[in-house]
Each structure stands twice: as structure tokens, then as C-alpha cells.
Design a protein around this motif. Structure first.
Motif, PDB file in Angstrom:
ATOM      1  N   THR A 179       0.565  -1.722  -7.021  1.00  0.00           N
ATOM      2  CA  THR A 179      -0.879  -1.855  -6.834  1.00  0.00           C
ATOM      3  C   THR A 179      -1.322  -3.284  -7.102  1.00  0.00           C
ATOM      4  OG1 THR A 179      -1.317   0.463  -7.348  1.00  0.00           O
ATOM      5  CG2 THR A 179      -3.135  -1.089  -7.668  1.00  0.00           C
ATOM      6  N   LEU A 197       0.832  -1.206   0.000  1.00  0.00           N
ATOM      7  CA  LEU A 197       0.000   0.000   0.000  1.00  0.00           C
ATOM      8  C   LEU A 197       0.863   1.251   0.000  1.00  0.00           C
ATOM      9  CD1 LEU A 197      -2.865  -0.795   2.535  1.00  0.00           C
ATOM     10  CD2 LEU A 197      -3.090  -0.407   0.082  1.00  0.00           C
ATOM     11  N   PHE A 199      -2.342   3.812  -4.841  1.00  0.00           N
ATOM     12  CA  PHE A 199      -2.731   3.065  -6.042  1.00  0.00           C
ATOM     13  C   PHE A 199      -2.449   3.831  -7.324  1.00  0.00           C
ATOM     14  CE2 PHE A 199      -5.783   1.125  -2.895  1.00  0.00           C
ATOM     15  CZ  PHE A 199      -5.109  -0.082  -2.794  1.00  0.00           C
ATOM     16  N   THR A 200      -1.408   4.650  -7.303  1.00  0.00           N
ATOM     17  CA  THR A 200      -1.032   5.387  -8.507  1.00  0.00           C
ATOM     18  C   THR A 200       0.103   4.706  -9.270  1.00  0.00           C
ATOM     19  OG1 THR A 200       0.542   6.775  -7.285  1.00  0.00           O
ATOM     20  CG2 THR A 200      -1.721   7.604  -7.503  1.00  0.00           C
ATOM     21  N   SER A 248       2.577   1.604  -3.357  1.00  0.00           N
ATOM     22  CA  SER A 248       1.682   1.923  -4.469  1.00  0.00           C
ATOM     23  C   SER A 248       1.368   3.414  -4.558  1.00  0.00           C
ATOM     24  CB  SER A 248       0.366   1.144  -4.347  1.00  0.00           C
ATOM     25  OG  SER A 248      -0.458   1.689  -3.342  1.00  0.00           O
ATOM     26  N   THR A 281      -0.097  -5.534  -4.349  1.00  0.00           N
ATOM     27  CA  THR A 281      -0.888  -5.320  -3.134  1.00  0.00           C
ATOM     28  C   THR A 281      -2.217  -6.059  -3.214  1.00  0.00           C
ATOM     29  OG1 THR A 281       0.126  -3.168  -2.764  1.00  0.00           O
ATOM     30  CG2 THR A 281      -2.008  -3.547  -1.717  1.00  0.00           C
TER      31      THR A 281
END
Length: 105
Positions: free
Chosen positions: A32, A20, A26-27, A23, A35
Motif C-alpha cells: 500500500t 494495487l 489496501f489491506t 496491496s 503504491t
């Protein structure tokens, strides 16, 4: 076998928790994907362990392994703060994990 599932589920929890951070919200695609896969596998192994272990015990050990490992690796990899109170708390988490294992049927 349930304890083996919990152990590996906890390791995967460490992986997805650190994923996390890597990431960056989440970019970043590769961290991502890692994860999400680690989280899915961790939950799956937790569910398998809960077939034979009480839910509270399984969840507490799983989250304890994840919390302990994530804090330790945060210190090692990300230079998170180290202090006597934090180390004491880590010891308490570890004692809880060991205690639940020792006193569970």
C-alpha cells in the motif's frame, strides 16, 4: 527533458498499478505504501512533463506506457491470459505511443 519525465512517470504508473494488486485492496501495508508513493511520483513527473508537452499527448503516452507495461507484467507475473487479439491490442498501444512521440513537437 519532458519525454524523460513521461518515460519514468509511465514506469512508475506500471509500479503503482501492480502495487494495487499486491496491496489486496489496501489491506497489506508495505504494498500500500509503495503504491501510494509510486502514484504520487508518477503524477508529479507527469505534471512536470506537461509544462512542455501538450496535455493530451503527455497523458496518452503516460497512460499508454502504464497500460502496456502493466499488461505485459500481468502476463509474466500473474499468468494473465495471452491471446493473439490481446497481443495485437498491445501492438496498437505501442504504435500509438511511438506515433505520438514521433509526431509531437
Amino acid at each position: 527533458m519532458a519525454w524523460v519525465y513521461i518515460f519514468f512517470a509511465g514506469l512508475l504508473e506500471i509500479g503503482w498499478a501492480l502495487g494495487l494488486k499486491a496491496s489486496e485492496g489496501f489491506t497489506r501495508p508495505l504494498p500500500t505504501v509503495f503504491t501510494l508513493i509510486a502514484a504520487a511520483l508518477s503524477f508529479w513527473l507527469l505534471a512536470l512533463a506537461m509544462r512542455d508537452l501538450p496535455a493530451g499527448t503527455a497523458y496518452a503516452v503516460w497512460s499508454g506506457i502504464g497500460a502496456f507495461g502493466t499488461v505485459v507484467l500481468g502476463i509474466v507475473l500473474f499468468q494473465d491470459a495471452v491471446s493473439a487479439p490481446r497481443l495485437l491490442c498491445l501492438g496498437l498501444i505501442l504504435a500509438g505511443i511511438i506515433g505520438l512521440k514521433m509526431f509531437s513537437s
